[in-house]
Scaffold this motif. Structure first.
Motif, PDB file in Angstrom:
ATOM      1  N   ILE A  39       0.816  -1.214   0.075  1.00  0.00           N
ATOM      2  CA  ILE A  39       0.119   0.059   0.031  1.00  0.00           C
ATOM      3  C   ILE A  39       0.825   1.145  -0.116  1.00  0.00           C
ATOM      4  O   ILE A  39       1.629   1.382   0.896  1.00  0.00           O
ATOM      5  N   PRO A  40       0.633   2.076  -1.103  1.00  0.00           N
ATOM      6  CA  PRO A  40       1.586   3.145  -1.006  1.00  0.00           C
ATOM      7  C   PRO A  40       1.090   4.390  -0.136  1.00  0.00           C
ATOM      8  O   PRO A  40      -0.012   4.341   0.076  1.00  0.00           O
ATOM      9  N   HIS A  83      11.675   5.600  -4.666  1.00  0.00           N
ATOM     10  CA  HIS A  83      13.083   4.973  -4.483  1.00  0.00           C
ATOM     11  C   HIS A  83      12.946   3.164  -4.157  1.00  0.00           C
ATOM     12  O   HIS A  83      13.818   2.661  -4.602  1.00  0.00           O
ATOM     13  N   ALA A  84      12.040   3.070  -3.469  1.00  0.00           N
ATOM     14  CA  ALA A  84      11.750   1.658  -3.128  1.00  0.00           C
ATOM     15  C   ALA A  84      11.269   0.805  -4.308  1.00  0.00           C
ATOM     16  O   ALA A  84      11.860  -0.315  -4.747  1.00  0.00           O
ATOM     17  N   ARG A  85      10.133   1.370  -5.082  1.00  0.00           N
ATOM     18  CA  ARG A  85       9.929   0.826  -6.442  1.00  0.00           C
ATOM     19  C   ARG A  85       8.885   1.695  -7.112  1.00  0.00           C
ATOM     20  O   ARG A  85       8.134   2.590  -6.634  1.00  0.00           O
ATOM     21  N   LEU A  86       9.234   1.765  -8.472  1.00  0.00           N
ATOM     22  CA  LEU A  86       8.724   2.758  -9.145  1.00  0.00           C
ATOM     23  C   LEU A  86       7.729   1.752 -10.222  1.00  0.00           C
ATOM     24  O   LEU A  86       7.880   1.006 -10.940  1.00  0.00           O
ATOM     25  N   ASN A  87       6.227   2.147 -10.144  1.00  0.00           N
ATOM     26  CA  ASN A  87       5.364   1.418 -10.896  1.00  0.00           C
ATOM     27  C   ASN A  87       4.227   2.236 -10.857  1.00  0.00           C
ATOM     28  O   ASN A  87       4.268   3.349 -10.341  1.00  0.00           O
ATOM     29  N   ALA A 121       0.435   6.780  -9.573  1.00  0.00           N
ATOM     30  CA  ALA A 121      -1.052   7.239  -9.145  1.00  0.00           C
ATOM     31  C   ALA A 121      -1.467   7.712  -7.598  1.00  0.00           C
ATOM     32  O   ALA A 121      -1.668   8.692  -7.524  1.00  0.00           O
ATOM     33  N   ASP A 122      -0.526   7.101  -6.875  1.00  0.00           N
ATOM     34  CA  ASP A 122      -0.543   7.415  -5.358  1.00  0.00           C
ATOM     35  C   ASP A 122       0.101   8.836  -5.463  1.00  0.00           C
ATOM     36  O   ASP A 122      -0.335   9.687  -4.547  1.00  0.00           O
ATOM     37  N   ALA A 123       1.232   9.217  -6.077  1.00  0.00           N
ATOM     38  CA  ALA A 123       2.022  10.645  -6.052  1.00  0.00           C
ATOM     39  C   ALA A 123       0.891  11.592  -6.670  1.00  0.00           C
ATOM     40  O   ALA A 123       0.959  12.894  -6.198  1.00  0.00           O
ATOM     41  N   MET A 124       0.368  11.132  -7.861  1.00  0.00           N
ATOM     42  CA  MET A 124      -0.703  12.120  -8.434  1.00  0.00           C
ATOM     43  C   MET A 124      -1.851  12.351  -7.577  1.00  0.00           C
ATOM     44  O   MET A 124      -2.374  13.515  -7.460  1.00  0.00           O
TER      45      MET A 124
END
Length: 116
Positions: A36-37, A83-87, A92-95
């Motif tokens: 979960i981000p 940094h941990a994982r870019l997917n 979508a969570d960042a947006m």
């Protein structure tokens, strides 16, 4: 024509604590499920804290300063996720986090637009 506030059936002084609770629920769920981000959860908590502060104290310097702290925390969460994982989920969570913060900033900086 002024736009209506979101969630008109919820009292204005209860929106902030509900956002904080929703964000903390996601943070606690992330302790069980590591996929979960968390950036949007941090933005929810920041938005809730800022809206709660806005209903109690309408100080001109305190609200942007409070929002600045939570924007920094959300940015750190986005950087750590990337940094941990870019997917697609982390993007979508960042947006979503950026959208939540932008909407909160709009509500704080332009309060007259939110009047009914």
């Amino acid at each position: 024509m002024p736009r209506a506030l979101p969630f008109p059936h919820i009292a204005a002084d209860q929106r902030g604590p509900l956002l904080i609770g929703a964000g903390l629920t996601v943070v606690l769920a992330a302790q069980l499920f590591s996929e979960i981000p968390l950036a949007a959860a941090m933005a929810l908590i920041g938005s809730g804290a800022t809206l709660t502060l806005a209903t109690e104290h309408r100080h001109a310097l305190l609200l942007p300063l409070n929002l600045c702290v939570y924007v920094s925390l959300a940015a750190l969460a986005v950087a750590a996720q990337f940094h941990a994982r870019l997917n697609a989920w982390t993007i979508a969570d960042a947006m979503l986090a950026a959208t939540l913060i932008a909407l909160t900033m709009r509500d704080i900086l332009f309060p007259s637009r939110n009047a009914k």
